[in-house]
Enzyme design. Structure first.
Site, PDB file in Angstrom:
ATOM      1  N   HIS A 121       0.809  -1.214   0.000  1.00 24.37           N
ATOM      2  CA  HIS A 121       0.000   0.000   0.000  1.00 24.37           C
ATOM      3  C   HIS A 121       0.846   1.270   0.000  1.00 24.37           C
ATOM      4  O   HIS A 121       1.899   1.347   0.617  1.00 24.37           O
ATOM      5  CB  HIS A 121      -0.925   0.010   1.222  1.00 24.37           C
ATOM      6  CG  HIS A 121      -0.188  -0.059   2.530  1.00 24.37           C
ATOM      7  ND1 HIS A 121       0.237   1.063   3.202  1.00 24.37           N
ATOM      8  CD2 HIS A 121       0.209  -1.114   3.281  1.00 24.37           C
ATOM      9  CE1 HIS A 121       0.851   0.711   4.320  1.00 24.37           C
ATOM     10  NE2 HIS A 121       0.853  -0.618   4.389  1.00 24.37           N
ATOM     11  N   ASP A 122       0.374   2.256  -0.753  1.00 30.41           N
ATOM     12  CA  ASP A 122       0.932   3.615  -0.759  1.00 30.41           C
ATOM     13  C   ASP A 122       2.335   3.713  -1.341  1.00 30.41           C
ATOM     14  O   ASP A 122       3.000   4.743  -1.170  1.00 30.41           O
ATOM     15  CB  ASP A 122       0.916   4.217   0.654  1.00 30.41           C
ATOM     16  CG  ASP A 122      -0.481   4.221   1.249  1.00 30.41           C
ATOM     17  OD1 ASP A 122      -1.346   4.943   0.731  1.00 30.41           O
ATOM     18  OD2 ASP A 122      -0.725   3.470   2.226  1.00 30.41           O
ATOM     19  N   GLY A 139       5.017  -1.030   2.781  1.00 26.96           N
ATOM     20  CA  GLY A 139       4.194   0.144   2.567  1.00 26.96           C
ATOM     21  C   GLY A 139       4.985   1.434   2.485  1.00 26.96           C
ATOM     22  O   GLY A 139       6.026   1.592   3.125  1.00 26.96           O
TER      23      GLY A 139
END
Length: 262
Positions: A121-122, A139
């Site tokens: 994520h991200d 992340g």
């Protein structure tokens, strides 16, 4: 009409260009958008708010746009955005973003992403990047253009990898890797400038000499990071390409969040 195998399951709300190809048993969710010329392999699952550009090749059994593995994720409407002309090989897992940043995981264009790669994520992955088999980004990792991440390497959350850097096989990357550098080992160590990569990309001898000087200031002259940064800044002299390379390095050093490998 898109070329869709009759066993594929595609939500009626999904938006697929008429030139998209979808293989057997693929599953595509309602919020997915896929651009011209992209090929989706057999048994691939594409879900979430995922936007995929043109001429991508996604191989069988990839998982694209699943929710993040962040335990704090609460179902917010986050996204995954993938650019153009990427190759995404078997069993890759590319996750949605979280609300801890802008809510988007971004992957650029012209990347070569080998089997079993994980992008969490991200993350922000640039263009022309090679990620070898089983490379893993935790992340919030940022990867600059033209970087190479060796097989079985793991990158700690929030780490930044600079443009044109190279991570060797099984790299344990827990600090930021400056642009143009080659690193490997555990603990991770800067070995040299990524001269082979720079030559392949058409860097002139003068540019490579300046980059080698930046490496010397950072890693060979026993300077503090502050002193080395000041000396690198003093290298600017009106040669556009070299000044641009110096600015890339200075911008990276100024934005480092975890400290650089040193």
């Amino acid at each position: 009409m898109a070329s869709i195998h009759p066993t594929a399951i595609i939500d009626p709300a999904a938006q697929l260009d008429s030139t998209v190809t979808v293989g057997p048993y693929a599953v595509i969710g309602a919020h997915v958008r896929i651009g011209p010329g992209t090929t989706v392999g057999p048994h691939t699952v594409i879900e979430g708010r995922t936007t995929i550009g043109s001429d991508n090749r996604i191989f069988q059994f990839a998982s694209i746009g699943a929710i993040s593995q962040d335990m704090s994720y609460g179902g917010e409407p986050t996204e995954l955005v993938i650019g153009d002309r990427n190759t995404i090989r078997e069993f890759c897992t590319l996750n949605l973003g979280t609300m801890k940043e802008e809510g988007v995981t971004r992957i650029g264009s012209d990347n070569w992403i080998m089997a079993y790669v994980h992008v969490a994520h991200d993350c922000r992955v640039g263009d022309h990047i090679v990620m070898a088999n089983n490379a893993t980004l935790a992340g919030h990792v940022h990867v600059g253009d033209w970087a190479v991440i060796g097989g079985l390497s793991g990158v700690h959350q929030f780490v930044h990898i600079g443009a044109h850097a190279m991570i060797g096989f099984q790299g344990h990357v827990a600090q930021d890797v400056p642009p143009y550098m080659t690193v490997d080992g555990n603990p991770l160590t800067v070995r040299a400038v990524n001269l082979t990569g720079l030559k392949r990309r058409g860097f002139s001898p003068e540019r490579m000499a300046a980059i080698r000087q930046m490496h010397k200031l950072l890693y060979r002259d026993s300077l503090t990071l502050e002193q080395a940064t000041e000396a690198i800044g003093a290298m600017k002299g009106g040669q556009l390409d070299i000044d641009a390379d110096v600015d890339v390095m200075l911008g990276f050093l100024a934005g480092s969040r975890r400290g650089i490998v040193r």
